[in-house]
Write a protein that holds these residues in place. Structure first.
Motif, short mmCIF file in Angstrom:
data_model
loop_
_atom_site.label_atom_id
_atom_site.label_comp_id
_atom_site.label_asym_id
_atom_site.label_seq_id
_atom_site.Cartn_x
_atom_site.Cartn_y
_atom_site.Cartn_z
N HIS A 174 8.40 -3.44 -19.62
CA HIS A 174 7.63 -4.60 -19.60
C HIS A 174 7.09 -4.64 -21.11
O HIS A 174 6.04 -5.08 -21.15
CB HIS A 174 6.70 -4.81 -18.67
N GLY A 175 7.77 -4.05 -21.95
CA GLY A 175 7.22 -4.26 -23.18
C GLY A 175 6.50 -3.09 -23.80
O GLY A 175 5.74 -3.45 -25.06
N LYS A 176 5.98 -2.26 -23.02
CA LYS A 176 5.01 -1.37 -23.67
C LYS A 176 5.31 0.08 -22.83
O LYS A 176 6.06 0.25 -21.84
CB LYS A 176 3.57 -1.63 -22.99
N TRP A 177 4.84 1.08 -23.67
CA TRP A 177 5.07 2.60 -23.17
C TRP A 177 4.19 2.85 -21.97
O TRP A 177 2.97 2.55 -21.96
CB TRP A 177 4.95 3.39 -24.49
N GLN A 178 4.78 3.44 -21.29
CA GLN A 178 4.04 4.31 -19.91
C GLN A 178 3.93 5.72 -19.96
O GLN A 178 4.78 6.15 -20.12
CB GLN A 178 4.74 3.82 -18.75
N ASN A 179 2.73 6.15 -19.71
CA ASN A 179 2.49 7.65 -19.69
C ASN A 179 2.53 7.69 -18.16
O ASN A 179 2.39 7.08 -17.39
CB ASN A 179 1.14 8.00 -19.91
N HIS A 180 3.49 8.99 -17.93
CA HIS A 180 3.77 9.44 -16.56
C HIS A 180 2.88 10.70 -16.23
O HIS A 180 3.08 11.71 -16.86
CB HIS A 180 5.20 9.90 -16.34
N ALA A 181 2.44 10.60 -14.87
CA ALA A 181 1.79 11.91 -14.31
C ALA A 181 2.77 12.76 -13.78
O ALA A 181 3.80 12.33 -13.07
CB ALA A 181 0.79 11.52 -13.35
N LYS A 182 2.93 13.92 -14.12
CA LYS A 182 3.70 14.88 -13.51
C LYS A 182 3.25 15.76 -12.55
O LYS A 182 2.29 16.36 -12.61
CB LYS A 182 4.51 15.72 -14.70
N PHE A 183 3.69 15.57 -11.23
CA PHE A 183 3.21 16.43 -10.13
C PHE A 183 4.47 17.43 -9.70
O PHE A 183 5.70 17.08 -9.70
CB PHE A 183 3.18 15.59 -8.89
N ALA A 184 3.85 18.49 -9.15
CA ALA A 184 4.82 19.67 -8.46
C ALA A 184 4.24 19.99 -7.26
O ALA A 184 2.78 20.16 -7.02
CB ALA A 184 5.13 20.53 -9.54
N LYS A 185 5.39 20.38 -6.42
CA LYS A 185 4.88 21.31 -5.11
C LYS A 185 5.78 22.37 -5.13
O LYS A 185 6.95 22.53 -5.23
CB LYS A 185 4.72 20.26 -4.00
N ILE A 186 5.17 23.71 -4.59
CA ILE A 186 5.81 24.97 -4.36
C ILE A 186 6.00 24.75 -2.91
O ILE A 186 4.82 24.61 -2.26
CB ILE A 186 5.08 26.02 -4.95
#
Length: 189
Positions: A174-186
């Motif tokens: 939508h015309g702008k950059w989005q930061n992404h949260a990175k999640f992980a699970k073992i």
């Protein structure tokens, strides 16, 4: 279930049943229902999913499902439909985006139709999906969500995923950059 390089990987096509939902891999005959689900939730889904804007015809749904079916046939992912047990309604998807068999890792995406949010159905569906990949011997699971997508980030945390960091400018939407949260699970052995 660690496999050697000579073994063929398979993804069982079982129906996963919970208390209120079932998960089963989507098939091309589900195309009409998938398109209806996206159409009925276009505003809420489009806020976070870039593909929604161009997902407008039955052929788009058919192509997406066929691509996920091919990925499943190659044993490296696939799309589960989330159906309510009480009436069989398609309420969302859990997408096993990729499996890295060598490192026994995988990543997930998910969405619910807007009419079905807030009922705990996504949490139940994701728990079923996590059980499925645990049975495949997957050790590490990842989820990426736009930082501003509070519902998706909250779901990852509810499922026991830990936030490992932020990917800056991970997606242009939508015309702008989005930061992404990175999640992980073992996954437990």
């Amino acid at each position: 279930m660690c496999k050697t390089s000579n073994e063929f990987y398979e993804m069982p096509e079982e129906v996963l049943e919970g208390e209120r939902v079932t998960l089963a891999f989507l098939e091309p005959e589900d195309s009409e229902e998938v398109l209806y689900l996206v159409d009925s939730s276009r505003d809420s889904l489009g806020a976070w999913l870039p593909w929604v804007e161009n997902f407008t015809e039955i052929g788009d749904a058919y192509s997406a499902i066929s691509a996920y079916q091919m990925q499943r046939d190659m044993a490296n992912g696939g799309a589960f439909g989330i159906r309510r047990l009480e009436d069989g309604a398609l309420v969302g998807e859990v997408v096993l985006q990729w499996i890295d068999w060598k490192n026994r890792s995988a990543s997930f995406g998910y969405f619910l139709g807007s009419a079905f949010e807030g009922e705990g159905l996504a949490t139940e569906a994701m728990n079923l999906a996590l059980g499925y990949i645990q049975n495949l011997g997957i050790h590490r699971v990842e989820i990426s969500a736009a930082v501003e997508n509070k519902k998706s980030c909250a779901l990852a945390k509810r499922l026991g995923f830990e936030q490992e960091g932020i990917a800056k400018d991970a997606e242009f939407l939508h015309g702008k950059w989005q930061n992404h949260a990175k999640f992980a699970k073992i996954m437990p052995n």
